[in-house]
Design a protein around this motif. Structure first.
Motif, PDB file in Angstrom:
ATOM      1  N   THR A   1      15.469 -61.585  19.896  1.00 20.00           N
ATOM      2  CA  THR A   1      15.999 -62.435  18.831  1.00 20.00           C
ATOM      3  C   THR A   1      15.763 -61.814  17.463  1.00 20.00           C
ATOM      4  OG1 THR A   1      15.604 -64.419  20.161  1.00 20.00           O
ATOM      5  CG2 THR A   1      15.871 -64.717  17.782  1.00 20.00           C
ATOM      6  N   ILE A   2      14.528 -61.343  17.219  1.00 22.06           N
ATOM      7  CA  ILE A   2      14.209 -60.733  15.929  1.00 22.06           C
ATOM      8  C   ILE A   2      15.049 -59.479  15.706  1.00 22.06           C
ATOM      9  CG2 ILE A   2      12.392 -59.598  14.590  1.00 22.06           C
ATOM     10  CD1 ILE A   2      10.390 -61.492  15.975  1.00 22.06           C
ATOM     11  N   ALA A   3      15.153 -58.652  16.754  1.00 19.26           N
ATOM     12  CA  ALA A   3      15.960 -57.430  16.635  1.00 19.26           C
ATOM     13  C   ALA A   3      17.427 -57.766  16.359  1.00 19.26           C
ATOM     14  CB  ALA A   3      15.830 -56.595  17.898  1.00 19.26           C
ATOM     15  N   SER A   4      17.919 -58.808  17.010  1.00 16.26           N
ATOM     16  CA  SER A   4      19.316 -59.205  16.802  1.00 16.26           C
ATOM     17  C   SER A   4      19.556 -59.657  15.365  1.00 16.26           C
ATOM     18  CB  SER A   4      19.695 -60.332  17.773  1.00 16.26           C
ATOM     19  OG  SER A   4      19.527 -59.929  19.112  1.00 16.26           O
ATOM     20  N   ILE A   5      18.581 -60.404  14.822  1.00 19.34           N
ATOM     21  CA  ILE A   5      18.719 -60.869  13.434  1.00 19.34           C
ATOM     22  C   ILE A   5      18.741 -59.681  12.471  1.00 19.34           C
ATOM     23  CG2 ILE A   5      17.554 -62.132  11.581  1.00 19.34           C
ATOM     24  CD1 ILE A   5      16.530 -64.066  13.737  1.00 19.34           C
ATOM     25  N   LEU A   6      17.846 -58.711  12.705  1.00 23.37           N
ATOM     26  CA  LEU A   6      17.802 -57.531  11.835  1.00 23.37           C
ATOM     27  C   LEU A   6      19.089 -56.714  11.947  1.00 23.37           C
ATOM     28  CD1 LEU A   6      14.100 -56.389  12.417  1.00 23.37           C
ATOM     29  CD2 LEU A   6      15.032 -57.562  10.437  1.00 23.37           C
ATOM     30  N   ILE A   7      19.570 -56.548  13.185  1.00 23.47           N
ATOM     31  CA  ILE A   7      20.813 -55.790  13.370  1.00 23.47           C
ATOM     32  C   ILE A   7      21.979 -56.510  12.711  1.00 23.47           C
ATOM     33  CG2 ILE A   7      22.477 -55.027  15.114  1.00 23.47           C
ATOM     34  CD1 ILE A   7      20.073 -54.540  16.979  1.00 23.47           C
ATOM     35  N   LEU A   8      22.025 -57.841  12.867  1.00 24.81           N
ATOM     36  CA  LEU A   8      23.102 -58.621  12.261  1.00 24.81           C
ATOM     37  C   LEU A   8      23.053 -58.521  10.736  1.00 24.81           C
ATOM     38  CD1 LEU A   8      25.450 -60.593  12.625  1.00 24.81           C
ATOM     39  CD2 LEU A   8      23.794 -62.463  12.591  1.00 24.81           C
ATOM     40  N   ALA A   9      21.837 -58.584  10.174  1.00 31.73           N
ATOM     41  CA  ALA A   9      21.704 -58.456   8.716  1.00 31.73           C
ATOM     42  C   ALA A   9      22.204 -57.089   8.253  1.00 31.73           C
ATOM     43  CB  ALA A   9      20.246 -58.660   8.306  1.00 31.73           C
ATOM     44  N   GLY A  10      21.874 -56.042   9.015  1.00 33.47           N
ATOM     45  CA  GLY A  10      22.356 -54.708   8.673  1.00 33.47           C
ATOM     46  C   GLY A  10      23.864 -54.602   8.752  1.00 33.47           C
ATOM     47  N   LEU A  11      24.437 -55.204   9.802  1.00 36.89           N
ATOM     48  CA  LEU A  11      25.900 -55.176   9.952  1.00 36.89           C
ATOM     49  C   LEU A  11      26.577 -55.904   8.799  1.00 36.89           C
ATOM     50  CD1 LEU A  11      26.277 -55.791  13.803  1.00 36.89           C
ATOM     51  CD2 LEU A  11      26.709 -53.663  12.550  1.00 36.89           C
ATOM     52  N   VAL A  12      26.009 -57.053   8.404  1.00 36.40           N
ATOM     53  CA  VAL A  12      26.589 -57.809   7.286  1.00 36.40           C
ATOM     54  C   VAL A  12      26.549 -56.977   6.010  1.00 36.40           C
ATOM     55  CG1 VAL A  12      26.247 -59.805   5.787  1.00 36.40           C
ATOM     56  CG2 VAL A  12      26.106 -60.082   8.256  1.00 36.40           C
ATOM     57  N   TYR A  13      25.383 -56.388   5.739  1.00 35.91           N
ATOM     58  CA  TYR A  13      25.241 -55.615   4.502  1.00 35.91           C
ATOM     59  C   TYR A  13      26.207 -54.431   4.457  1.00 35.91           C
ATOM     60  CZ  TYR A  13      23.223 -52.668   0.885  1.00 35.91           C
ATOM     61  OH  TYR A  13      23.053 -51.889  -0.239  1.00 35.91           O
ATOM     62  N   PHE A  14      26.146 -53.599   5.504  1.00 35.96           N
ATOM     63  CA  PHE A  14      26.984 -52.403   5.495  1.00 35.96           C
ATOM     64  C   PHE A  14      28.461 -52.750   5.677  1.00 35.96           C
ATOM     65  CE2 PHE A  14      22.832 -50.574   6.722  1.00 35.96           C
ATOM     66  CZ  PHE A  14      22.714 -49.647   5.693  1.00 35.96           C
ATOM     67  N   GLY A  15      28.739 -53.859   6.362  1.00 29.19           N
ATOM     68  CA  GLY A  15      30.129 -54.284   6.502  1.00 29.19           C
ATOM     69  C   GLY A  15      30.736 -54.667   5.158  1.00 29.19           C
ATOM     70  N   ILE A  16      29.991 -55.472   4.383  1.00 30.52           N
ATOM     71  CA  ILE A  16      30.494 -55.879   3.062  1.00 30.52           C
ATOM     72  C   ILE A  16      30.622 -54.685   2.134  1.00 30.52           C
ATOM     73  CG2 ILE A  16      29.952 -57.229   1.001  1.00 30.52           C
ATOM     74  CD1 ILE A  16      28.654 -59.289   2.827  1.00 30.52           C
ATOM     75  N   ARG A  17      29.615 -53.822   2.141  1.00 29.96           N
ATOM     76  CA  ARG A  17      29.678 -52.627   1.301  1.00 29.96           C
ATOM     77  C   ARG A  17      30.828 -51.726   1.715  1.00 29.96           C
ATOM     78  NH1 ARG A  17      27.736 -54.184  -3.148  1.00 29.96           N
ATOM     79  NH2 ARG A  17      25.516 -53.925  -3.537  1.00 29.96           N
ATOM     80  N   GLY A  18      31.098 -51.653   3.030  1.00 24.21           N
ATOM     81  CA  GLY A  18      32.212 -50.831   3.508  1.00 24.21           C
ATOM     82  C   GLY A  18      33.554 -51.363   3.031  1.00 24.21           C
ATOM     83  N   VAL A  19      33.731 -52.681   3.110  1.00 21.67           N
ATOM     84  CA  VAL A  19      34.985 -53.280   2.631  1.00 21.67           C
ATOM     85  C   VAL A  19      35.150 -53.036   1.138  1.00 21.67           C
ATOM     86  CG1 VAL A  19      36.176 -55.469   2.249  1.00 21.67           C
ATOM     87  CG2 VAL A  19      35.076 -55.016   4.443  1.00 21.67           C
ATOM     88  N   GLN A  20      34.067 -53.181   0.367  1.00 26.33           N
ATOM     89  CA  GLN A  20      34.148 -52.963  -1.076  1.00 26.33           C
ATOM     90  C   GLN A  20      34.471 -51.514  -1.418  1.00 26.33           C
ATOM     91  OE1 GLN A  20      30.278 -54.461  -2.199  1.00 26.33           O
ATOM     92  NE2 GLN A  20      31.088 -56.478  -2.756  1.00 26.33           N
ATOM     93  N   ALA A  21      33.985 -50.582  -0.567  1.00 27.49           N
ATOM     94  CA  ALA A  21      34.247 -49.162  -0.828  1.00 27.49           C
ATOM     95  C   ALA A  21      35.652 -48.761  -0.398  1.00 27.49           C
ATOM     96  CB  ALA A  21      33.209 -48.310  -0.105  1.00 27.49           C
ATOM     97  N   VAL A  22      36.120 -49.245   0.750  1.00 28.96           N
ATOM     98  CA  VAL A  22      37.417 -48.850   1.281  1.00 28.96           C
ATOM     99  C   VAL A  22      38.566 -49.587   0.585  1.00 28.96           C
ATOM    100  CG1 VAL A  22      38.842 -48.792   3.373  1.00 28.96           C
ATOM    101  CG2 VAL A  22      36.405 -48.255   3.512  1.00 28.96           C
ATOM    102  N   LEU A  23      38.347 -50.865   0.278  1.00 31.49           N
ATOM    103  CA  LEU A  23      39.410 -51.679  -0.334  1.00 31.49           C
ATOM    104  C   LEU A  23      38.918 -52.267  -1.653  1.00 31.49           C
ATOM    105  CD1 LEU A  23      40.434 -53.596   2.911  1.00 31.49           C
ATOM    106  CD2 LEU A  23      41.639 -51.637   1.913  1.00 31.49           C
ATOM    107  N   PRO A  24      38.655 -51.420  -2.645  1.00 30.54           N
ATOM    108  CA  PRO A  24      38.062 -51.943  -3.884  1.00 30.54           C
ATOM    109  C   PRO A  24      38.952 -52.937  -4.622  1.00 30.54           C
ATOM    110  CG  PRO A  24      38.780 -49.670  -4.181  1.00 30.54           C
ATOM    111  CD  PRO A  24      38.914 -49.970  -2.715  1.00 30.54           C
ATOM    112  N   ASP A  25      40.269 -52.757  -4.546  1.00 32.11           N
ATOM    113  CA  ASP A  25      41.178 -53.620  -5.303  1.00 32.11           C
ATOM    114  C   ASP A  25      41.371 -54.986  -4.670  1.00 32.11           C
ATOM    115  OD1 ASP A  25      41.529 -51.575  -7.146  1.00 32.11           O
ATOM    116  OD2 ASP A  25      43.224 -50.720  -6.045  1.00 32.11           O
TER     117      ASP A  25
END
Length: 921
Positions: A401-425
């Motif tokens: 459970t703890i590992a899943s929460i950490l992985i999910l938090a990482g996915l959320v962070y890098f996912g949002i940053r990825g969208v902002q980098a790829v589709l800035p407009d």
């Protein structure tokens, strides 16, 4: 059946208590307060006990709704958009927003809070309506005439003075109604001091010249130096939105979700209801700015269950009080004090919650362990768990459970940053669409099971929920919290704008969650429409409740502005510093003790926000100044957190102890005993401020990630040991020497430098004539300590003290560095280093040495020594005696526990051998 899974109903010791509790009848427990009584208790302190009917009631509700909508409007980008489109000045500045904010609060205070206990609750007397209108008009006077007032500072006309005087009187009465007499009395005392500070009945040390009515009104009402100052500005800009966020989140069902989740995770353990109370109060503290509301909200369910497993009424109430009050020190809201600290300390919001995070978390962990020891001491049973996993399986599931929460938090962070980098407009609409899709998916998941119901804690059998089932029903409640934290911590947006986005998501959740669930459950069209209407009703009620929750806070911040204005006008803060130093004799530990006691007294009966404003204005500068005057640099944030911790402890301690009285009302225990027991349970909260003043690592000041983890582990271990010492129980009941040893272990872990300092002093004195070399060798931000000697004005006795200052940039010459840091100018004459009188009495040197006579020809004020830091052994050496002491205690208690187990087994065996059936496990 093991102790961990034995139902509470099997305990003979608690069966009678469960029977006495009885079942609910008409919403009330036998021997306990009814739901309506508890709601009335919260209303009296938070939302107002009056609910008028008819047209007047509708009008008051409309005003509360309008206040919430106004606050959302000024927090949104909408004013800027409309201004660009229309060309009209629709963007309001602080001078306009603050009086409107206070006008709403004062109007609602007279409408929602009865003047007396016997005043009507279902209607508003005509006099109260007149007072409400007059109070709002006095506040709005500043909004209407703010340009004229700014053009005539200090030249008030008669009309200004009449409005200001009437406004102050009406504000004090509104504060008395909403918050009780304490804050109003404190403000009146400060106002009397403004006018009569030169009277002979005022002690000489406190006397000042006094102010005219015109000067006082200009300071208190007509400018931003008093009522309409920083505190009210923070209330209007940030606090309202966070209070609204908490109200809407609770209205959506998050409060019950947090309680259920806490019981699902911890309810099956020894003393499980108490541990669940700690966890649920911590989570509720995130959305609640009131310790009393926290006590009643969670305590209604947790306190009866704690009594059921063996806690006395007073101890059950005390656990709830200790955990609920601690919710005020838990970021990100901290009872709205976090936003005030941003203004008072002058650091970012992210920095404030970073510094406050570790002590709050450690305090909660220690409270959980304290409750665990209490359960072990009294051999308390546990509530039955529906699904019992073997220990290895349980640990594996927890790890996953703890590992899943950490992985999910990482996915959320890098996912949002990825969208902002790829589709800035187009990143914003894309991310909004993703959030919407996630929300709909979570609602679909929640619709697969029944909605969470509020359980009856007095039911004959309590069935603990399963954590995974609870999570499924409420994961969408976490989305607004994620949005809030993301904008605050990652995007670095302002607290107001971050809360606005989180509130807007909550508005969508409130309106849509019920109809979406109805659709996913394939209900009929009429049922979906009914669910949509319920959602709109929930939204409206949440907005109104948020406004009513803000009445007391807005009045408190405005009234606390009177105290701030008095301190600014009279300089009484300097007098407080002199008074505390006089009674402490300059001993820094006694200075902290007396400051803590004064903060405790000042905080009695005040809500968290007003409490912090008062103690921070009067006492935080005292700690910093007296620390400098006695050779210790205390960071300003540490001083503010110190007085804040002790200010909120007033909610615990008698004779006021509002949270303790609320808990006693739920538990039907003795209020005074509940308060004293809760204070005993809060010793760890009392200890932490003394520690982080001397060991700023706990506040993560200049601490990296790796060191921060080590500080967390070490400090947590220390607080667990401290909890064991205060409970006089570790593995078994502790002996006196073991308790003393555990206290020493905790101290050495929390203050590792203390022992090293006794062996190798941290500073080496150099001759005063080497001052320039010492300053030149000190890096930027380094500390210089000066020994100073000189005669006092009062009695011409020579005073010696050691001062500490932080030096600015190293590229300056030594004399300039010292003058910029302290306001002191020195002159080297042979073997003496003379000090000139500080030009600025408000500089650090002027405040600490202003009482000395710089013109005595026989005794000059001189620098006697310059102290420079020396290299010391590593602080880790302090952990060696701590480990040895802990090992001795552990060894002694392990042997004693084994001997007691052997005796218990031998006793059971003897009983069986005598022919009996033995004692059932």
């Amino acid at each position: 059946m093991t102790d961990e899974t034995r139902p509470a109903t099997e305990s003979p010791a608690t069966a009678s208590g469960a029977r006495q509790g009885g079942a609910r009848q008409g919403g009330a427990r036998q021997g306990g307060p009814s739901r309506s009584e508890l709601d009335d208790l919260v209303a009296k302190t938070d939302t107002g006990a009056r609910n008028p009917h008819g047209v007047v009631g509708i009008a008051v509700t409309a005003v509360a709704l309008a206040w919430a909508l106004f606050q959302l409007y000024i927090a949104s980008p909408l004013p800027f958009v409309l201004s660009r489109l229309t060309g009209l000045p629709l963007v309001l500045n602080d001078a306009q927003i603050r009086p409107i904010h206070l006008g709403f609060a004062l109007f609602l205070a007279y409408c929602a809070y009865p003047a007396l206990s016997r005043s009507p609750r279902d209607r508003i007397p005509v006099l109260d309506l007149i007072l409400a209108a007059a109070a709002a008009a006095c506040a709005l006077y500043i909004f209407v005439f703010y340009r004229e007032l700014s053009n005539r500072p200090g030249l008030s006309i008669t009309q200004d003075l009449v409005v200001a005087g009437l406004g102050l009187v009406l504000l004090l009465e509104a504060t008395r109604r909403a918050l009780g007499p304490p804050l109003a009395i404190v403000a009146i005392v400060f106002l009397l001091y403004v006018f009569f500070g030169s009277s002979p009945f005022v002690p000489d040390i406190l006397q000042w010249g006094g102010a005219s009515f015109s000067r006082a009104m200009d300071q208190m009402w007509l400018t931003s130096g008093g009522v309409f100052g920083v505190a009210l500005g923070v209330s209007a800009s940030f606090v309202f939105l966070f209070v609204l966020f908490g109200s809407l989140l609770d209205k959506a069902g998050a409060g019950n979700f947090f309680i259920k989740l806490a019981f699902a995770l911890l309810g099956h353990l020894r003393g499980g209801p108490a541990k669940a109370a700690v966890l649920s109060s911590m989570m509720t503290g995130v959305i609640s700015g009131s310790s009393i509301a926290n006590v009643v909200t969670t305590g209604t369910f947790t306190i009866p269950l704690m009594k059921r497993v063996g806690f006395s009424a007073e101890k059950a109430g005390s656990v709830e009080v200790a955990s609920s009050v601690n919710g005020q020190i838990m970021p990100p809201v901290m009872g709205a004090a976090a936003f005030l600290m941003v203004e008072y300390v002058g650091i970012s919001y992210t920095a404030v919650i970073t510094h406050a995070f570790l002590p709050a978390v450690i305090s909660y962990i220690a409270l959980l362990y304290l409750v665990h020891l209490e359960a072990l001491k009294n051999a308390m049973p546990a509530l039955p768990k529906r699904v019992v996993h073997p220990l290895p399986t349980a640990l594996l599931r927890a790890g996953i459970t703890i590992a899943s929460i950490l992985i999910l938090a990482g996915l959320v962070y890098f996912g949002i940053r990825g969208v902002q980098a790829v589709l800035p407009d187009v990143s914003t609409p894309v991310l909004l669409a993703i959030v919407g899709a996630v929300y709909v998916a979570l609602i679909w998941l929640a619709s697969k099971g029944p909605d969470l119901e509020i359980d009856d804690p007095d039911a004959p059998v309590i069935e603990l929920p399963i954590a995974t089932e609870v999570l499924k029903t409420g994961l969408h409640y976490i989305l607004p919290i994620v949005v809030l934290v993301w904008f605050l911590m990652v995007e670095k947006r302002s607290p107001g704008l971050s809360a606005f986005y989180a509130v807007m998501l909550l508005l969508v959740i409130l309106v849509t969650q019920k109809p979406l669930k109805a659709l996913f459950r394939r209900m009929r069209g009429a049922q979906v429409i009914a669910a949509a209407r319920e959602g709109l009703a929930d939204l409206t009620q949440g907005l109104i409740l948020g406004s009513r929750n803000m009445i007391g806070i807005a009045c408190a911040t405005a009234t606390a502005g009177i105290i701030v204005g008095t301190v600014t006008l009279t300089g009484v803060g300097q007098v407080m510093a002199e008074f505390v130093e006089f009674i402490s004799g300059g001993n820094i530990l006694l200075i902290l003790v007396f400051t803590a006691l004064i903060s405790l007294v000042l905080g009695m009966g005040l809500p968290t926000t007003a409490n912090y404003i008062v103690v921070a204005t009067l006492m935080a500068p005292v700690i910093v100044e007296l620390g400098q005057a006695n050779g210790i640099i205390i960071p300003l944030i540490a001083a503010h957190l110190f007085v804040f911790y002790f200010g909120i402890m007033a909610d615990v301690t008698p004779p006021v102890g509002l949270a303790s009285f609320a808990a006693a009302a739920v538990s039907r225990g003795d209020p005074l005993k509940t308060g004293f027991t809760a204070f005993f349970y809060s010793f760890r909260t009392v200890l932490l401020p003394f520690i982080f003043v001397f060991n700023t690592d706990l506040l993560l000041i200049d601490v990296g990630w790796a060191q921060g983890i080590w500080v967390f582990v070490k400090a947590t271990a220390a607080m667990l040991v401290f909890a064991a010492a205060t409970q006089a129980y570790f593995l078994v009941k502790s002996r006196v020497w073991e308790t003393v040893a555990l206290l020493l272990v905790a101290f050495l872990l929390l203050r590792p430098g203390f022992l090293i300092d006794q062996i190798v002093p941290p500073y080496e004195p150099l001759p005063a004539t080497q001052i320039e070399d010492a300053i030149a060798a000190t890096p930027e931000g380094g500390i210089v300590r000066l020994g100073v000697s000189g005669p006092r004005f009062s009695d011409l006795q020579v005073e010696q003290r050691t001062l500490a200052f932080t030096l600015p940039g190293a590229d300056l010459d030594p004399a300039t560095r010292l003058e910029q840091a302290t306001g002191l100018v020195y002159l080297i004459e042979g073997e003496r280093v003379l000090l000139e009188e500080p030009f600025d009495p408000r500089s650090p040197g002027g405040r600490t040495l202003g009482h000395l006579d710089f013109y005595d020809p026989d005794n000059a004020v001189v620098i006697t020594a310059v102290e420079v830091p020396v290299e010391q052994p590593a602080r880790a050496w302090s952990y060696l005696p701590a480990a040895l002491l802990f090992g001795l205690v552990w060894l002694a208690q392990t042997r004693r526990a084994k001997r007691q187990d052997d005796e218990a087994k031998h006793g059971r065996g003897t009983t069986s051998a005598a022919g009996g059936e033995g004692v059932r496990a």
